[in-house]
Design an enzyme around this catalytic site. Structure first.
Site, PDB file in Angstrom:
ATOM      1  N   SER A   1     -24.330 -38.432   8.302  1.00 38.87           N
ATOM      2  CA  SER A   1     -25.265 -37.525   8.965  1.00 38.87           C
ATOM      3  C   SER A   1     -26.661 -37.739   8.409  1.00 38.87           C
ATOM      4  CB  SER A   1     -24.837 -36.079   8.736  1.00 38.87           C
ATOM      5  OG  SER A   1     -25.872 -35.219   9.151  1.00 38.87           O
TER       6      SER A   1
ATOM      7  N   HIS B   1     -24.365 -39.764  12.773  1.00 39.62           N
ATOM      8  CA  HIS B   1     -24.360 -38.362  13.194  1.00 39.62           C
ATOM      9  C   HIS B   1     -25.785 -37.808  13.160  1.00 39.62           C
ATOM     10  CE1 HIS B   1     -22.147 -34.584  13.845  1.00 39.62           C
ATOM     11  NE2 HIS B   1     -22.986 -34.003  13.003  1.00 39.62           N
TER      12      HIS B   1
ATOM     13  N   ASP C   1     -27.909 -34.343  13.831  1.00 33.47           N
ATOM     14  CA  ASP C   1     -27.803 -32.888  13.957  1.00 33.47           C
ATOM     15  C   ASP C   1     -29.051 -32.282  14.586  1.00 33.47           C
ATOM     16  OD1 ASP C   1     -25.266 -32.192  12.693  1.00 33.47           O
ATOM     17  OD2 ASP C   1     -26.158 -33.038  10.878  1.00 33.47           O
TER      18      ASP C   1
ATOM     19  N   MET D   1     -30.809 -28.883  15.701  1.00 31.66           N
ATOM     20  CA  MET D   1     -30.738 -27.424  15.501  1.00 31.66           C
ATOM     21  C   MET D   1     -31.966 -26.765  16.124  1.00 31.66           C
ATOM     22  SD  MET D   1     -29.717 -27.381  11.496  1.00 31.66           S
ATOM     23  CE  MET D   1     -28.479 -28.493  10.835  1.00 31.66           C
TER      24      MET D   1
ATOM     25  N   HIS E   1     -24.953 -34.020  17.658  1.00 31.25           N
ATOM     26  CA  HIS E   1     -24.315 -32.711  17.490  1.00 31.25           C
ATOM     27  C   HIS E   1     -25.359 -31.653  17.843  1.00 31.25           C
ATOM     28  CE1 HIS E   1     -22.486 -29.679  14.352  1.00 31.25           C
ATOM     29  NE2 HIS E   1     -22.359 -29.253  15.590  1.00 31.25           N
TER      30      HIS E   1
ATOM     31  N   MET F   1     -26.574 -28.187  18.028  1.00 25.46           N
ATOM     32  CA  MET F   1     -26.414 -26.804  17.560  1.00 25.46           C
ATOM     33  C   MET F   1     -27.533 -26.000  18.201  1.00 25.46           C
ATOM     34  SD  MET F   1     -25.498 -27.744  13.643  1.00 25.46           S
ATOM     35  CE  MET F   1     -26.141 -29.375  13.855  1.00 25.46           C
TER      36      MET F   1
ATOM     37  N   MET G   1     -16.068 -27.475  12.579  1.00 33.34           N
ATOM     38  CA  MET G   1     -17.020 -27.280  11.487  1.00 33.34           C
ATOM     39  C   MET G   1     -16.257 -26.788  10.259  1.00 33.34           C
ATOM     40  SD  MET G   1     -20.052 -28.165  12.484  1.00 33.34           S
ATOM     41  CE  MET G   1     -20.797 -27.697  10.918  1.00 33.34           C
TER      42      MET G   1
ATOM     43  N   ASP H   1     -16.821 -31.712  10.157  1.00 31.35           N
ATOM     44  CA  ASP H   1     -18.231 -31.776   9.765  1.00 31.35           C
ATOM     45  C   ASP H   1     -18.554 -30.653   8.785  1.00 31.35           C
ATOM     46  OD1 ASP H   1     -20.980 -32.070   9.699  1.00 31.35           O
ATOM     47  OD2 ASP H   1     -21.314 -31.565  11.802  1.00 31.35           O
TER      48      ASP H   1
HETATM   49  C1  DX5 Z   1     -24.389 -28.864   9.353  1.00 26.43           C
HETATM   50  C2  DX5 Z   1     -24.372 -30.191  10.065  1.00 26.43           C
HETATM   51  C3  DX5 Z   1     -23.737 -31.291   9.315  1.00 26.43           C
HETATM   52  C4  DX5 Z   1     -24.418 -31.663   8.035  1.00 26.43           C
HETATM   53  C5  DX5 Z   1     -23.321 -32.051   7.097  1.00 26.43           C
HETATM   54  O1  DX5 Z   1     -24.713 -27.866  10.239  1.00 26.43           O
HETATM   55  O2  DX5 Z   1     -23.682 -30.082  11.300  1.00 26.43           O
HETATM   56  O3  DX5 Z   1     -23.588 -32.449  10.124  1.00 26.43           O
HETATM   57  O4  DX5 Z   1     -25.327 -32.719   8.156  1.00 26.43           O
HETATM   58  O5  DX5 Z   1     -23.871 -32.195   5.851  1.00 26.43           O
HETATM   59  P1  DX5 Z   1     -22.981 -32.247   4.533  1.00 26.43           P
HETATM   60  O6  DX5 Z   1     -22.056 -33.420   4.693  1.00 26.43           O
HETATM   61  O7  DX5 Z   1     -23.986 -32.413   3.458  1.00 26.43           O
HETATM   62  O8  DX5 Z   1     -22.214 -30.958   4.457  1.00 26.43           O
HETATM   63 ZN    ZN Z   2     -23.259 -31.997  12.384  1.00 29.29          ZN
END
Ligand code: DX5
Ligand code: ZN
Length: 217
Positions: free
Chosen positions: A7, A31, A33, A35, A64, A66, A139, A177
């Protein structure tokens, strides 16, 4: 074989090209993310960063989302080069929609469609979507931040989903994740996970390539 998805949320943004190239030949997916500060209490990055990353990697981009109303952006992310796009069941709930609509939209855009849930959503809520979805994202921390501690109950949730898939004879990929590292990778794969997202355990490691290899053992 399990797929490893570093990620980039945990990468060094001042050296993003270096970090992406570092994992490119060793990871299976990258990956990404997204947000919105609304579905989750944090903001990350969006299209300009994806465009830049897409130029320096040749592994599939695993986006991903969010965000609330992911249907507004699925097509744009697909056009920007995403190979897989996941969105949250909670976003569908909030919009009063059926997550099946998002799955159909993502598939019509030519990407693999993933349905995600946070740790407080009963895993059974995913069962009706097994036939339609390409993969599920369980998650193992609450979505919104990297570097959180893995929630061990996630292993049982993955096993329950896998058991239901086997019961009905339709087996799809399960991505996990949050807080994933070599210390829990084996148990996650045993439970049924087929895709492991790892942020800090890869990019904050002294040896990111070695960290990826260890998760495959
Ligand atoms: C959190 C993200 C993850 C994050 C994971 O909301 O969806 O993808 O990057 O990070 P680690 O592996 O550090 O928990
Ligand atoms: Zn993620």
């Amino acid at each position: 074989m399990v797929k490893i998805a570093p990620s980039i949320l945990a990468a060094d943004f001042l050296n993003l090209e270096r970090d992406v190239k570092l994992v490119n030949d060793h990871a299976d997916l990258l990956h990404f993310d997204v947000m919105d500060g609304c579905l989750v209490p944090n903001l990350s990055f969006g299209f300009p960063v994806l465009d830049a990353v897409a130029k320096v990697t040749d592994i599939p981009l695993d986006v991903h989302l969010m965000i609330v109303n992911p249907d507004k952006y699925i097509e744009r992310f697909a056009k920007a080069g995403a190979g897989l796009i996941s969105f949250h069941l909670e976003a569908a709930d909030e919009a009063g929609k059926d997550a099946g609509e998002y799955i159909a939209l993502a598939k019509s855009c030519g990407v693999k469609a993933g349905l995600a849930i946070d740790p407080d959503v009963p895993v059974e809520r995913l069962f009706p979507y097994i036939p339609d979805v390409d993969f599920f994202l369980i998650m193992s921390v609450f979505a919104g931040f990297g570097g959180q501690k893995f929630i061990p109950e996630s292993i049982g949730r993955i096993a329950a989903l896998r058991t239901e898939m086997e019961r009905i004879g339709i087996v799809k990929d399960i991505e996990v994740d949050g807080g994933v590292s070599a210390s829990n990778a084996h148990a996650l794969v045993e439970a049924g996970a087929t895709m492991l997202v790892a942020g800090s355990s890869v990019f904050q490691a002294e040896d990111p390539v070695g960290a990826i290899a260890k998760m495959r053992l």
